[in-house]
Design a protein around this motif. Sequence first.
Motif, PDB file in Angstrom:
ATOM      1  N   UNK A 123       0.829  -1.207   0.000  1.00  7.15           N
ATOM      2  CA  UNK A 123       0.000   0.000   0.000  1.00  7.15           C
ATOM      3  C   UNK A 123       0.865   1.259   0.000  1.00  7.15           C
ATOM      4  N   UNK A 124       0.283   2.336  -0.528  1.00  5.60           N
ATOM      5  CA  UNK A 124       0.965   3.616  -0.590  1.00  5.60           C
ATOM      6  C   UNK A 124       0.243   4.619   0.308  1.00  5.60           C
ATOM      7  N   UNK A 125       1.029   5.426   1.001  1.00  5.57           N
ATOM      8  CA  UNK A 125       0.495   6.497   1.836  1.00  5.57           C
ATOM      9  C   UNK A 125       1.205   7.793   1.436  1.00  5.57           C
ATOM     10  N   UNK A 126       0.437   8.843   1.212  1.00  2.63           N
ATOM     11  CA  UNK A 126       1.033  10.090   0.722  1.00  2.63           C
ATOM     12  C   UNK A 126       0.560  11.289   1.541  1.00  2.63           C
ATOM     13  N   UNK A 127       1.514  12.171   1.834  1.00  2.00           N
ATOM     14  CA  UNK A 127       1.218  13.443   2.479  1.00  2.00           C
ATOM     15  C   UNK A 127       1.518  14.561   1.489  1.00  2.00           C
ATOM     16  N   UNK A 128       0.600  15.496   1.337  1.00  6.88           N
ATOM     17  CA  UNK A 128       0.778  16.649   0.460  1.00  6.88           C
ATOM     18  C   UNK A 128       0.670  17.907   1.300  1.00  6.88           C
ATOM     19  N   UNK A 129       1.680  18.760   1.219  1.00  8.45           N
ATOM     20  CA  UNK A 129       1.657  20.005   1.982  1.00  8.45           C
ATOM     21  C   UNK A 129       2.143  21.146   1.090  1.00  8.45           C
ATOM     22  N   UNK A 130       1.626  22.362   1.284  1.00  7.63           N
ATOM     23  CA  UNK A 130       2.124  23.506   0.520  1.00  7.63           C
ATOM     24  C   UNK A 130       3.533  23.873   0.962  1.00  7.63           C
ATOM     25  N   UNK A 131       4.240  24.586   0.095  1.00  6.90           N
ATOM     26  CA  UNK A 131       5.590  25.038   0.425  1.00  6.90           C
ATOM     27  C   UNK A 131       5.482  26.262   1.325  1.00  6.90           C
ATOM     28  N   UNK A 132       5.803  26.091   2.597  1.00  5.34           N
ATOM     29  CA  UNK A 132       5.719  27.182   3.566  1.00  5.34           C
ATOM     30  C   UNK A 132       7.091  27.390   4.194  1.00  5.34           C
ATOM     31  N   UNK A 133       7.692  28.559   3.917  1.00  2.82           N
ATOM     32  CA  UNK A 133       9.029  28.869   4.414  1.00  2.82           C
ATOM     33  C   UNK A 133       9.825  29.578   3.339  1.00  2.82           C
ATOM     34  N   UNK A 134      10.900  30.221   3.730  1.00  3.06           N
ATOM     35  CA  UNK A 134      11.709  30.974   2.762  1.00  3.06           C
ATOM     36  C   UNK A 134      12.850  30.159   2.183  1.00  3.06           C
ATOM     37  N   UNK A 135      13.218  29.063   2.856  1.00  6.61           N
ATOM     38  CA  UNK A 135      14.255  28.167   2.346  1.00  6.61           C
ATOM     39  C   UNK A 135      13.710  26.745   2.349  1.00  6.61           C
ATOM     40  N   UNK A 136      14.374  25.868   1.610  1.00  6.39           N
ATOM     41  CA  UNK A 136      13.950  24.471   1.573  1.00  6.39           C
ATOM     42  C   UNK A 136      14.064  23.853   2.963  1.00  6.39           C
TER      43      UNK A 136
END
Length: 282
Positions: A123-136
């Motif tokens: 099985x696959x589990x995925x988390x998706x989040x927006x890019x929040x922050x000024x650096x990686x």
Amino acid sequence: MQTDYVQRFLFENLDIRGRLVCLTDAWQRMLQGRGYPEDIVTLLGHTTALNVLLGANQKGAGRVTLQVQGTGPVKLLVADCTAELRIRGMAHYEADDIGQESERELLGDGRMAVTLEDVKSGKFYQSLVPLEGTTLEEIFAHYLSQSEQLEAYLRLYADGAAAAGLLLEKLPGADSRDPDGWNRVTHFANTLTLQETRDVQPYDLLTRIFPEELMRVFRLYAVEYHCPYDEDKVKDMLRGLGREEVESILAEQGEVVIRNEMCNHEYRFDAAAIARLFQTMH
């Protein structure tokens, strides 16, 4: 001396756990032949180091894939780490637009995806989040605090010779054990440099950074780059397309070229090779 590794550890008296990753040979092999600009090397190195830190938590249990998709000049960063801590990765970017921008300007808006494949269940589990922050690094730290539900400290480093990362996580009982413990260890962690991680045993490095803390150090895990040249798999894919489709490509382009961006491999088939390929199907 093990130069490509991830080391898990625990501060015995503080309820703070950590992971340290250092990649040299494996990282250099990933970059070989790609000609990435310095900024891309840094971003992909940070992505790869974090991917190994995440993968070490799933050692033997699952495959972790980390993707950063942006709307800026850097369109895609991908790092993949198997349950055996075999890594690979790549970056896709618009070369003409790589200049003096900040990391966030290079990435633009977008999202980060972390995918876990459970090797037992499939099985696959995925988390998706927006890019929040000024650096990686800030983007990743924000993701960790949200996903792990623990206060996290993250430092990432990369150049063309090495990639490294240090992750500390504050467990729920940490403040009751030592109210100043988290501030103390993060203060010392800030002194770590990329140069320090090279050509040194991880235990020696950790005791140098945290000289006054009692640590339990767990088994050292080796990390390796693994992205083999696999012509048989490509041939199976071409057979799956069918003779008519492949021969139409051959007629139009003079040869069939398959590019594996993830592994930086190229497969070329001329008319004679295609003829032999479909002869073996009879």
